[in-house]
Design a protein around this motif. Structure first.
Motif, short mmCIF file in Angstrom:
data_model
loop_
_atom_site.label_atom_id
_atom_site.label_comp_id
_atom_site.label_asym_id
_atom_site.label_seq_id
_atom_site.Cartn_x
_atom_site.Cartn_y
_atom_site.Cartn_z
N ASN A 1 0.86 -1.06 0.08
CA ASN A 1 0.01 -0.11 0.06
C ASN A 1 0.76 1.26 0.13
O ASN A 1 1.31 1.50 0.92
N GLY A 2 1.13 1.79 -1.15
CA GLY A 2 1.89 3.10 -1.13
C GLY A 2 2.20 3.61 -2.55
O GLY A 2 1.26 3.00 -3.46
N GLU A 3 2.95 4.25 -2.63
CA GLU A 3 3.14 5.11 -4.21
C GLU A 3 4.17 4.48 -5.15
O GLU A 3 4.91 3.68 -4.46
N GLN A 4 3.80 4.29 -6.27
CA GLN A 4 4.73 3.63 -7.21
C GLN A 4 4.52 4.29 -8.65
O GLN A 4 3.62 4.87 -8.96
N ARG A 5 5.75 4.11 -9.30
CA ARG A 5 5.77 4.84 -10.47
C ARG A 5 5.29 4.05 -11.66
O ARG A 5 4.92 2.84 -11.46
N GLU A 6 4.75 4.44 -12.74
CA GLU A 6 4.35 3.90 -14.02
C GLU A 6 5.18 2.86 -14.43
O GLU A 6 6.39 3.20 -14.29
N GLY A 7 4.72 1.86 -14.65
CA GLY A 7 5.69 0.74 -15.26
C GLY A 7 5.32 -0.57 -14.79
O GLY A 7 4.26 -0.96 -14.16
N LYS A 8 6.23 -1.45 -15.01
CA LYS A 8 6.16 -2.85 -14.59
C LYS A 8 6.63 -3.11 -13.25
O LYS A 8 7.77 -2.49 -12.80
N HIS A 9 5.72 -3.90 -12.48
CA HIS A 9 6.26 -4.27 -11.06
C HIS A 9 6.17 -5.51 -10.80
O HIS A 9 5.18 -6.49 -11.50
N ALA A 10 6.62 -6.23 -9.57
CA ALA A 10 6.38 -7.60 -9.18
C ALA A 10 6.72 -7.60 -7.67
O ALA A 10 7.51 -6.93 -7.26
N LEU A 11 5.96 -8.51 -7.26
CA LEU A 11 6.19 -8.82 -5.69
C LEU A 11 5.86 -10.06 -5.48
O LEU A 11 5.51 -10.88 -6.18
N THR A 12 6.33 -10.69 -4.23
CA THR A 12 5.98 -12.08 -3.77
C THR A 12 5.22 -12.32 -2.74
O THR A 12 5.41 -11.46 -1.58
N TRP A 13 4.17 -13.12 -2.66
CA TRP A 13 3.56 -13.57 -1.55
C TRP A 13 3.99 -14.85 -0.97
O TRP A 13 3.97 -15.80 -1.77
N ASN A 14 4.41 -14.99 0.30
CA ASN A 14 4.84 -16.03 0.87
C ASN A 14 3.85 -17.10 1.40
O ASN A 14 4.22 -18.30 1.94
N GLY A 15 2.47 -16.83 1.06
CA GLY A 15 1.40 -17.71 1.27
C GLY A 15 0.92 -17.75 2.77
O GLY A 15 0.34 -18.33 3.51
N LYS A 16 1.29 -16.53 3.56
CA LYS A 16 1.19 -16.38 4.96
C LYS A 16 0.14 -15.27 5.12
O LYS A 16 -0.16 -14.28 4.35
N ASN A 17 -0.81 -15.34 6.10
CA ASN A 17 -1.43 -14.15 6.44
C ASN A 17 -1.05 -13.16 7.22
O ASN A 17 0.16 -13.19 7.44
N SER A 18 -1.78 -12.25 7.34
CA SER A 18 -1.18 -10.87 8.15
C SER A 18 -0.50 -11.21 9.76
O SER A 18 0.27 -10.53 10.26
N ASN A 19 -0.87 -12.40 10.36
CA ASN A 19 -0.09 -12.75 11.52
C ASN A 19 0.81 -13.64 11.18
O ASN A 19 1.36 -14.27 12.22
N GLY A 20 1.38 -13.68 10.01
CA GLY A 20 2.62 -14.59 9.80
C GLY A 20 2.22 -16.25 9.70
O GLY A 20 3.53 -17.00 9.85
#
Length: 86
Positions: free
Chosen positions: A40-59
């Protein structure tokens, strides 16, 4: 795009923003309830990638099942289905 799908953990989410601005990425369960917030934040125009580790907000590892990755960028919202297998 989301890969691998289905996956056990470490799901890569790649997406493109059309303009600079606020981006919000959440994982939701089948009932539409938030499992975790990935970004949740600012990003510049273009391609991005991130990884979800399969965990919830409590880890904690989420149970096997169907989840939804919700990407909101500006006034655009995209939802992608992902399957977590064990």
């Amino acid at each position: 795009s989301v890969y691998p799908n289905p996956a056990k953990e470490n799901i890569t989410i790649s997406y493109t923003t059309k303009q600079n601005g606020t981006v919000n990425i959440k994982v939701l369960d089948q009932l539409g309830q938030q499992v975790t917030e990935l970004y949740n934040g600012e990003q510049r125009e273009g391609k991005h990638a991130l990884t979800w580790n399969g965990k919830n907000s409590n880890g904690q590892q989420v149970p096997a099942g169907m989840y939804f990755i919700r990407i909101i960028s500006g006034n655009r919202a995209t939802t992608v289905k992902v399957i977590i297998s064990k």
